[in-house]
Write a protein that holds these residues in place. Structure first.
Motif, PDB file in Angstrom:
ATOM      1  N   GLY A 149       0.848  -1.198   0.000  1.00 28.02           N
ATOM      2  CA  GLY A 149       0.000   0.000   0.000  1.00 28.02           C
ATOM      3  C   GLY A 149       0.875   1.236   0.000  1.00 28.02           C
ATOM      4  N   GLY A 150       0.363   2.339  -0.543  1.00 25.57           N
ATOM      5  CA  GLY A 150       1.166   3.551  -0.595  1.00 25.57           C
ATOM      6  C   GLY A 150       0.412   4.705  -1.213  1.00 25.57           C
ATOM      7  N   ILE A 151       1.110   5.480  -2.025  1.00 24.80           N
ATOM      8  CA  ILE A 151       0.516   6.654  -2.661  1.00 24.80           C
ATOM      9  C   ILE A 151       1.071   6.780  -4.078  1.00 24.80           C
ATOM     10  CG2 ILE A 151       2.289   8.274  -1.837  1.00 24.80           C
ATOM     11  CD1 ILE A 151      -0.097  10.273  -1.384  1.00 24.80           C
ATOM     12  N   ALA A 152       0.255   7.334  -4.976  1.00 28.38           N
ATOM     13  CA  ALA A 152       0.659   7.475  -6.380  1.00 28.38           C
ATOM     14  C   ALA A 152       0.130   8.788  -6.935  1.00 28.38           C
ATOM     15  CB  ALA A 152       0.135   6.310  -7.213  1.00 28.38           C
ATOM     16  N   ALA A 153       0.793   9.275  -7.952  1.00 26.93           N
ATOM     17  CA  ALA A 153       0.320  10.418  -8.727  1.00 26.93           C
ATOM     18  C   ALA A 153       0.192   9.975 -10.176  1.00 26.93           C
ATOM     19  CB  ALA A 153       1.288  11.600  -8.612  1.00 26.93           C
ATOM     20  N   TYR A 154      -0.875  10.400 -10.833  1.00 23.63           N
ATOM     21  CA  TYR A 154      -1.106   9.979 -12.218  1.00 23.63           C
ATOM     22  C   TYR A 154      -1.474  11.187 -13.065  1.00 23.63           C
ATOM     23  CZ  TYR A 154      -6.045  10.603 -11.223  1.00 23.63           C
ATOM     24  OH  TYR A 154      -7.255  11.169 -10.888  1.00 23.63           O
ATOM     25  N   SER A 155      -1.303  11.030 -14.367  1.00 21.99           N
ATOM     26  CA  SER A 155      -1.723  12.042 -15.328  1.00 21.99           C
ATOM     27  C   SER A 155      -2.274  11.335 -16.548  1.00 21.99           C
ATOM     28  CB  SER A 155      -0.546  12.930 -15.724  1.00 21.99           C
ATOM     29  OG  SER A 155      -0.936  13.903 -16.694  1.00 21.99           O
ATOM     30  N   GLY A 192      -3.996  13.616 -10.898  1.00 23.13           N
ATOM     31  CA  GLY A 192      -4.478  13.525  -9.532  1.00 23.13           C
ATOM     32  C   GLY A 192      -3.672  12.555  -8.698  1.00 23.13           C
ATOM     33  N   ILE A 193      -4.158  12.354  -7.474  1.00 27.82           N
ATOM     34  CA  ILE A 193      -3.550  11.444  -6.519  1.00 27.82           C
ATOM     35  C   ILE A 193      -4.390  10.177  -6.440  1.00 27.82           C
ATOM     36  CG2 ILE A 193      -2.922  11.121  -4.097  1.00 27.82           C
ATOM     37  CD1 ILE A 193      -1.133  13.069  -5.560  1.00 27.82           C
ATOM     38  N   ALA A 194      -3.726   9.041  -6.310  1.00 28.73           N
ATOM     39  CA  ALA A 194      -4.406   7.755  -6.154  1.00 28.73           C
ATOM     40  C   ALA A 194      -3.792   7.000  -4.981  1.00 28.73           C
ATOM     41  CB  ALA A 194      -4.296   6.926  -7.427  1.00 28.73           C
ATOM     42  N   ILE A 195      -4.560   6.070  -4.440  1.00 30.60           N
ATOM     43  CA  ILE A 195      -4.091   5.198  -3.367  1.00 30.60           C
ATOM     44  C   ILE A 195      -3.896   3.797  -3.949  1.00 30.60           C
ATOM     45  CG2 ILE A 195      -4.564   4.249  -1.090  1.00 30.60           C
ATOM     46  CD1 ILE A 195      -4.178   7.272  -1.108  1.00 30.60           C
ATOM     47  N   PRO A 196      -2.647   3.383  -4.155  1.00 31.14           N
ATOM     48  CA  PRO A 196      -2.406   2.027  -4.668  1.00 31.14           C
ATOM     49  C   PRO A 196      -2.336   1.010  -3.527  1.00 31.14           C
ATOM     50  CG  PRO A 196      -0.355   3.266  -4.646  1.00 31.14           C
ATOM     51  CD  PRO A 196      -1.424   4.176  -4.087  1.00 31.14           C
ATOM     52  N   PHE A 197      -2.947  -0.136  -3.720  1.00 30.08           N
ATOM     53  CA  PHE A 197      -2.853  -1.221  -2.752  1.00 30.08           C
ATOM     54  C   PHE A 197      -3.158  -2.539  -3.462  1.00 30.08           C
ATOM     55  CE2 PHE A 197      -7.239   0.145  -2.735  1.00 30.08           C
ATOM     56  CZ  PHE A 197      -7.968  -1.025  -2.671  1.00 30.08           C
ATOM     57  N   GLY A 198      -2.727  -3.624  -2.861  1.00 28.14           N
ATOM     58  CA  GLY A 198      -2.962  -4.920  -3.481  1.00 28.14           C
ATOM     59  C   GLY A 198      -2.081  -5.984  -2.875  1.00 28.14           C
ATOM     60  N   LYS A 219      -7.246   3.524  -6.129  1.00 31.08           N
ATOM     61  CA  LYS A 219      -8.411   4.321  -5.759  1.00 31.08           C
ATOM     62  C   LYS A 219      -8.097   5.773  -6.061  1.00 31.08           C
ATOM     63  CE  LYS A 219     -11.991   6.024  -3.523  1.00 31.08           C
ATOM     64  NZ  LYS A 219     -11.902   7.368  -4.146  1.00 31.08           N
ATOM     65  N   THR A 220      -8.826   6.364  -7.008  1.00 30.49           N
ATOM     66  CA  THR A 220      -8.632   7.781  -7.310  1.00 30.49           C
ATOM     67  C   THR A 220      -9.702   8.602  -6.594  1.00 30.49           C
ATOM     68  OG1 THR A 220     -10.092   8.031  -9.243  1.00 30.49           O
ATOM     69  CG2 THR A 220      -7.918   7.040  -9.623  1.00 30.49           C
ATOM     70  N   PHE A 221      -9.523   9.899  -6.621  1.00 30.45           N
ATOM     71  CA  PHE A 221     -10.508  10.826  -6.062  1.00 30.45           C
ATOM     72  C   PHE A 221     -11.052  11.688  -7.195  1.00 30.45           C
ATOM     73  CE2 PHE A 221      -7.371   9.663  -2.887  1.00 30.45           C
ATOM     74  CZ  PHE A 221      -8.182   9.152  -1.886  1.00 30.45           C
ATOM     75  N   ASN A 222     -11.311  11.025  -8.318  1.00 32.04           N
ATOM     76  CA  ASN A 222     -11.688  11.692  -9.560  1.00 32.04           C
ATOM     77  C   ASN A 222     -12.738  10.836 -10.263  1.00 32.04           C
ATOM     78  OD1 ASN A 222     -11.832  12.950 -12.045  1.00 32.04           O
ATOM     79  ND2 ASN A 222      -9.694  12.605 -12.602  1.00 32.04           N
ATOM     80  N   ASP A 223     -13.849  11.423 -10.639  1.00 32.94           N
ATOM     81  CA  ASP A 223     -14.909  10.695 -11.347  1.00 32.94           C
ATOM     82  C   ASP A 223     -14.894  11.000 -12.839  1.00 32.94           C
ATOM     83  OD1 ASP A 223     -17.031   8.950 -11.570  1.00 32.94           O
ATOM     84  OD2 ASP A 223     -18.558  10.455 -11.153  1.00 32.94           O
ATOM     85  N   TYR A 224     -13.787  11.547 -13.349  1.00 25.74           N
ATOM     86  CA  TYR A 224     -13.739  11.946 -14.753  1.00 25.74           C
ATOM     87  C   TYR A 224     -12.629  11.262 -15.536  1.00 25.74           C
ATOM     88  CZ  TYR A 224     -17.260  15.599 -14.205  1.00 25.74           C
ATOM     89  OH  TYR A 224     -18.442  16.287 -13.990  1.00 25.74           O
ATOM     90  N   LEU A 225     -12.150  10.109 -15.095  1.00 26.10           N
ATOM     91  CA  LEU A 225     -11.200   9.369 -15.933  1.00 26.10           C
ATOM     92  C   LEU A 225     -11.834   9.005 -17.264  1.00 26.10           C
ATOM     93  CD1 LEU A 225      -9.438   6.883 -13.469  1.00 26.10           C
ATOM     94  CD2 LEU A 225      -8.678   9.145 -14.203  1.00 26.10           C
TER      95      LEU A 225
END
Length: 298
Positions: A149-155, A192-198, A219-225
Protein backbone atom coordinates in the motif's frame (compact mmCIF):
# COMPACT_ATOMS: atom_id res chain seq x y z
CA UNK A 1 -14.24 13.88 2.31
CA UNK A 2 -15.27 10.75 4.20
CA UNK A 3 -13.56 8.53 1.62
CA UNK A 4 -10.38 10.60 1.78
CA UNK A 5 -10.36 10.25 5.58
CA UNK A 6 -10.94 6.48 5.36
CA UNK A 7 -8.10 5.85 2.93
CA UNK A 8 -5.77 8.24 4.77
CA UNK A 9 -6.46 6.33 7.98
CA UNK A 10 -5.78 3.01 6.24
CA UNK A 11 -2.51 4.34 4.81
CA UNK A 12 -1.49 5.64 8.24
CA UNK A 13 -2.14 2.18 9.70
CA UNK A 14 0.10 0.59 7.06
CA UNK A 15 2.88 3.09 7.73
CA UNK A 16 2.54 2.47 11.46
CA UNK A 17 2.93 -1.26 10.84
CA UNK A 18 6.01 -0.60 8.74
CA UNK A 19 7.53 1.62 11.44
CA UNK A 20 6.90 -0.89 14.22
CA UNK A 21 8.31 -3.73 12.13
CA UNK A 22 11.41 -1.72 11.27
CA UNK A 23 12.08 -0.82 14.88
CA UNK A 24 11.48 -4.37 16.11
CA UNK A 25 13.81 -6.10 13.66
CA UNK A 26 17.57 -6.11 13.75
CA UNK A 27 18.58 -6.28 10.12
CA UNK A 28 22.20 -5.52 9.36
CA UNK A 29 23.33 -3.43 6.41
CA UNK A 30 24.97 -6.56 5.04
CA UNK A 31 21.56 -8.21 4.62
CA UNK A 32 19.79 -5.23 3.05
CA UNK A 33 19.72 -5.12 -0.73
CA UNK A 34 18.21 -3.38 -3.75
CA UNK A 35 16.51 -4.71 -6.85
CA UNK A 36 15.31 -3.33 -10.17
CA UNK A 37 12.43 -4.71 -12.15
CA UNK A 38 10.06 -4.51 -15.07
CA UNK A 39 6.36 -5.37 -15.17
CA UNK A 40 3.95 -6.27 -17.96
CA UNK A 41 0.31 -5.99 -16.95
CA UNK A 42 -3.29 -6.12 -18.06
CA UNK A 43 -5.08 -2.86 -17.21
CA UNK A 44 -8.78 -2.26 -16.53
CA UNK A 45 -10.94 0.37 -14.91
CA UNK A 46 -14.09 0.65 -12.78
CA UNK A 47 -16.32 3.59 -13.66
CA UNK A 48 -19.41 4.78 -15.50
CA UNK A 49 -18.73 3.02 -18.82
CA UNK A 50 -18.68 -0.56 -17.55
CA UNK A 51 -21.33 -3.34 -17.48
CA UNK A 52 -22.56 -1.93 -14.17
CA UNK A 53 -21.65 1.55 -12.89
CA UNK A 54 -20.16 0.17 -9.69
CA UNK A 55 -17.10 -1.53 -8.26
CA UNK A 56 -15.93 -4.18 -9.14
CA UNK A 57 -17.76 -4.30 -12.47
CA UNK A 58 -15.45 -4.36 -15.49
CA UNK A 59 -15.45 -5.64 -19.07
CA UNK A 60 -12.59 -8.00 -19.81
CA UNK A 61 -12.83 -7.12 -23.50
CA UNK A 62 -11.73 -3.60 -22.55
CA UNK A 63 -8.43 -4.87 -21.10
CA UNK A 64 -5.40 -2.97 -22.36
CA UNK A 65 -1.62 -3.25 -21.73
CA UNK A 66 0.35 -1.53 -19.00
CA UNK A 67 4.13 -1.56 -18.59
CA UNK A 68 6.32 -0.36 -15.74
CA UNK A 69 9.76 -0.20 -14.18
CA UNK A 70 10.59 -0.19 -10.48
CA UNK A 71 13.30 0.11 -7.86
CA UNK A 72 12.96 -1.72 -4.53
CA UNK A 73 14.98 -1.51 -1.31
CA UNK A 74 14.82 -4.20 1.36
CA UNK A 75 14.85 -2.68 4.87
CA UNK A 76 13.96 -5.54 7.23
CA UNK A 77 13.10 -9.26 6.99
CA UNK A 78 9.52 -8.35 6.03
CA UNK A 79 9.57 -4.70 4.88
CA UNK A 80 10.60 -3.21 1.54
CA UNK A 81 9.87 0.09 -0.19
CA UNK A 82 9.26 0.33 -3.92
CA UNK A 83 9.27 3.31 -6.27
CA UNK A 84 7.78 2.71 -9.72
CA UNK A 85 6.92 4.35 -13.02
CA UNK A 86 4.13 2.90 -15.16
CA UNK A 87 2.23 3.69 -18.33
CA UNK A 88 -0.95 2.11 -19.62
CA UNK A 89 -4.40 2.57 -21.14
CA UNK A 90 -7.96 2.21 -19.86
CA UNK A 91 -10.98 2.08 -22.17
CA UNK A 92 -14.76 1.82 -22.11
CA UNK A 93 -17.59 1.53 -24.65
CA UNK A 94 -21.30 1.63 -23.76
CA UNK A 95 -22.42 -0.38 -26.79
CA UNK A 96 -20.08 -3.22 -25.80
CA UNK A 97 -20.32 -3.01 -22.02
CA UNK A 98 -24.06 -2.48 -21.50
CA UNK A 99 -26.72 -5.03 -22.45
CA UNK A 100 -29.46 -3.31 -24.48
CA UNK A 101 -31.90 -6.04 -23.44
CA UNK A 102 -31.31 -5.45 -19.72
CA UNK A 103 -33.75 -2.85 -18.40
CA UNK A 104 -31.21 -1.54 -15.89
CA UNK A 105 -28.43 -1.24 -18.48
CA UNK A 106 -30.49 -0.11 -21.48
CA UNK A 107 -30.06 3.59 -20.81
CA UNK A 108 -26.27 3.22 -20.75
CA UNK A 109 -26.35 1.36 -24.07
CA UNK A 110 -28.36 4.18 -25.64
CA UNK A 111 -26.06 6.75 -24.05
CA UNK A 112 -23.48 5.45 -26.58
CA UNK A 113 -20.37 6.83 -24.91
CA UNK A 114 -16.86 5.54 -25.36
CA UNK A 115 -13.42 6.68 -24.27
CA UNK A 116 -9.79 5.79 -23.90
CA UNK A 117 -7.33 7.30 -21.44
CA UNK A 118 -3.57 6.83 -21.46
CA UNK A 119 -2.34 7.09 -17.86
CA UNK A 120 1.21 7.74 -16.67
CA UNK A 121 1.83 6.98 -13.00
CA UNK A 122 4.56 7.38 -10.40
CA UNK A 123 4.10 5.54 -7.12
CA UNK A 124 5.81 4.80 -3.81
CA UNK A 125 4.56 1.82 -1.79
CA UNK A 126 5.54 -0.17 1.27
CA UNK A 127 5.65 -3.96 0.80
CA UNK A 128 4.97 -6.35 3.67
CA UNK A 129 6.12 -9.95 3.12
CA UNK A 130 4.00 -12.60 4.82
CA UNK A 131 7.09 -14.85 5.01
CA UNK A 132 10.18 -13.10 6.43
CA UNK A 133 13.73 -13.42 5.13
CA UNK A 134 16.15 -13.10 8.03
CA UNK A 135 19.13 -14.15 5.94
CA UNK A 136 20.97 -12.62 3.02
CA UNK A 137 19.30 -12.31 -0.38
CA UNK A 138 20.93 -15.57 -1.50
CA UNK A 139 19.03 -17.56 1.16
CA UNK A 140 15.71 -15.79 0.72
CA UNK A 141 12.56 -18.00 0.71
CA UNK A 142 11.57 -19.59 -2.59
CA UNK A 143 7.93 -18.41 -2.53
CA UNK A 144 6.73 -15.29 -0.74
CA UNK A 145 3.19 -13.85 -0.69
CA UNK A 146 3.00 -10.15 0.10
CA UNK A 147 0.70 -7.15 0.39
CA UNK A 148 1.41 -3.50 -0.37
CA UNK A 149 0.00 0.00 0.00
CA UNK A 150 1.17 3.55 -0.60
CA UNK A 151 0.52 6.65 -2.66
CA UNK A 152 0.66 7.48 -6.38
CA UNK A 153 0.32 10.42 -8.73
CA UNK A 154 -1.11 9.98 -12.22
CA UNK A 155 -1.72 12.04 -15.33
CA UNK A 156 -4.04 11.17 -18.20
CA UNK A 157 -5.94 12.51 -21.19
CA UNK A 158 -9.43 11.07 -21.82
CA UNK A 159 -10.35 10.92 -25.50
CA UNK A 160 -13.54 10.00 -27.34
CA UNK A 161 -13.96 8.16 -30.64
CA UNK A 162 -15.83 9.99 -33.41
CA UNK A 163 -18.54 7.61 -34.65
CA UNK A 164 -20.50 7.29 -37.88
CA UNK A 165 -23.34 9.50 -36.60
CA UNK A 166 -21.04 12.47 -35.98
CA UNK A 167 -21.47 15.79 -37.83
CA UNK A 168 -19.45 16.23 -41.01
CA UNK A 169 -17.14 18.73 -39.31
CA UNK A 170 -15.62 15.87 -37.30
CA UNK A 171 -13.30 13.25 -38.78
CA UNK A 172 -14.95 9.85 -38.33
CA UNK A 173 -12.74 7.26 -36.66
CA UNK A 174 -10.50 9.86 -35.02
CA UNK A 175 -10.05 10.47 -31.29
CA UNK A 176 -10.79 13.85 -29.71
CA UNK A 177 -9.48 15.08 -26.35
CA UNK A 178 -12.55 15.40 -24.10
CA UNK A 179 -11.42 17.50 -21.14
CA UNK A 180 -11.18 20.81 -23.09
CA UNK A 181 -14.76 20.29 -24.39
CA UNK A 182 -16.28 20.54 -20.86
CA UNK A 183 -19.03 18.10 -21.82
CA UNK A 184 -20.65 18.48 -18.39
CA UNK A 185 -19.63 22.10 -17.91
CA UNK A 186 -16.83 21.04 -15.55
CA UNK A 187 -13.17 21.98 -15.96
CA UNK A 188 -11.82 18.88 -14.23
CA UNK A 189 -8.17 18.01 -13.65
CA UNK A 190 -6.63 15.30 -15.83
CA UNK A 191 -4.02 14.54 -13.14
CA UNK A 192 -4.48 13.53 -9.53
CA UNK A 193 -3.55 11.44 -6.52
CA UNK A 194 -4.41 7.76 -6.15
CA UNK A 195 -4.09 5.20 -3.37
CA UNK A 196 -2.41 2.03 -4.67
CA UNK A 197 -2.85 -1.22 -2.75
CA UNK A 198 -2.96 -4.92 -3.48
CA UNK A 199 -1.00 -8.11 -3.19
CA UNK A 200 0.99 -10.72 -4.99
CA UNK A 201 3.33 -13.65 -4.78
CA UNK A 202 7.04 -13.66 -5.58
CA UNK A 203 9.06 -16.72 -6.70
CA UNK A 204 12.84 -17.10 -6.48
CA UNK A 205 14.18 -18.26 -9.86
CA UNK A 206 17.84 -18.18 -8.81
CA UNK A 207 20.07 -16.11 -6.55
CA UNK A 208 19.66 -12.99 -8.72
CA UNK A 209 16.15 -13.16 -10.21
CA UNK A 210 12.61 -13.18 -8.82
CA UNK A 211 9.40 -13.40 -10.83
CA UNK A 212 6.05 -12.42 -9.40
CA UNK A 213 2.35 -12.22 -10.06
CA UNK A 214 0.67 -9.10 -8.68
CA UNK A 215 -2.76 -7.47 -8.58
CA UNK A 216 -2.84 -3.74 -7.79
CA UNK A 217 -5.85 -1.47 -7.31
CA UNK A 218 -5.78 2.32 -7.63
CA UNK A 219 -8.41 4.32 -5.76
CA UNK A 220 -8.63 7.78 -7.31
CA UNK A 221 -10.51 10.83 -6.06
CA UNK A 222 -11.69 11.69 -9.56
CA UNK A 223 -14.91 10.70 -11.35
CA UNK A 224 -13.74 11.95 -14.75
CA UNK A 225 -11.20 9.37 -15.93
CA UNK A 226 -13.91 8.50 -18.49
CA UNK A 227 -15.26 12.08 -18.88
CA UNK A 228 -18.61 10.97 -17.38
CA UNK A 229 -19.88 11.88 -13.93
CA UNK A 230 -23.18 13.70 -13.39
CA UNK A 231 -25.88 15.10 -15.72
CA UNK A 232 -26.38 16.33 -19.27
CA UNK A 233 -26.19 20.08 -19.78
CA UNK A 234 -27.83 22.24 -22.43
CA UNK A 235 -26.45 21.70 -25.93
CA UNK A 236 -26.65 25.45 -26.44
CA UNK A 237 -24.05 25.96 -23.70
CA UNK A 238 -21.52 23.73 -25.49
CA UNK A 239 -19.11 25.67 -27.65
CA UNK A 240 -18.32 23.38 -30.62
CA UNK A 241 -19.64 20.55 -32.75
CA UNK A 242 -17.28 18.18 -30.92
CA UNK A 243 -18.55 19.33 -27.51
CA UNK A 244 -22.19 18.91 -28.60
CA UNK A 245 -21.51 15.49 -30.08
CA UNK A 246 -19.67 14.06 -27.07
CA UNK A 247 -21.80 16.01 -24.60
CA UNK A 248 -24.97 14.23 -25.69
CA UNK A 249 -25.45 14.38 -29.44
CA UNK A 250 -24.33 10.81 -30.08
CA UNK A 251 -27.08 9.00 -28.14
CA UNK A 252 -28.87 5.99 -29.66
CA UNK A 253 -32.54 6.70 -29.00
CA UNK A 254 -34.42 3.59 -30.12
CA UNK A 255 -38.07 3.77 -31.18
CA UNK A 256 -38.95 6.70 -28.97
CA UNK A 257 -38.43 4.57 -25.86
CA UNK A 258 -36.28 7.28 -24.27
CA UNK A 259 -37.91 10.65 -24.94
CA UNK A 260 -35.72 13.62 -23.96
CA UNK A 261 -32.92 11.17 -23.23
CA UNK A 262 -30.20 13.83 -23.17
CA UNK A 263 -32.29 16.73 -21.88
CA UNK A 264 -30.47 19.18 -19.57
CA UNK A 265 -30.44 17.85 -16.03
CA UNK A 266 -31.10 14.20 -17.00
CA UNK A 267 -28.73 11.51 -15.81
CA UNK A 268 -25.49 11.12 -17.75
CA UNK A 269 -23.34 9.30 -15.18
CA UNK A 270 -23.39 8.05 -11.61
CA UNK A 271 -21.79 10.78 -9.54
CA UNK A 272 -21.48 8.97 -6.19
CA UNK A 273 -18.61 6.70 -7.27
CA UNK A 274 -15.05 7.83 -8.05
CA UNK A 275 -13.23 5.97 -10.82
CA UNK A 276 -10.67 3.23 -10.14
CA UNK A 277 -8.12 1.41 -12.25
CA UNK A 278 -6.46 -1.94 -11.69
CA UNK A 279 -3.41 -3.77 -13.03
CA UNK A 280 -2.77 -7.51 -13.06
CA UNK A 281 0.44 -8.93 -14.35
CA UNK A 282 3.92 -10.36 -14.25
CA UNK A 283 6.96 -8.72 -12.67
CA UNK A 284 10.61 -9.70 -13.11
CA UNK A 285 13.12 -8.36 -10.58
CA UNK A 286 16.91 -8.47 -10.69
CA UNK A 287 18.69 -8.23 -7.35
CA UNK A 288 21.65 -5.89 -7.17
CA UNK A 289 24.11 -7.83 -5.04
CA UNK A 290 25.28 -5.67 -2.12
CA UNK A 291 28.97 -4.99 -1.83
CA UNK A 292 30.50 -6.70 1.16
CA UNK A 293 33.42 -4.84 2.65
CA UNK A 294 36.31 -7.01 3.70
CA UNK A 295 37.64 -6.40 7.23
CA UNK A 296 40.84 -4.42 7.46
CA UNK A 297 43.71 -5.78 9.50
CA UNK A 298 46.50 -3.67 10.89
Amino acid sequence: MKQIFTYTLALASVLSLVASEASAQQFSKRKQYNSVGVSVNAMNYFGDITPKPSIPSLRFGATRPNIGVNFTHRFTPRISARAALAYGRITGDDTKAADKNDQDAKYRYNRNMSFRNDLAEISVVGIFDLIPNRNTYIKRPDLVPYVFGGIAAYSGNPKGLVGDNAPSSLSKGSYVALQPLKTEGVDYNKAGIAIPFGGGVRYKVNKSFDVGLEVGFRKTFNDYLDDVSTNYISQASLSSDAAKYFGGGNVLVVGGEFPNFNAPGSQRGKSDEDDWYVTTGLTVNYILAPKVKSPKFR
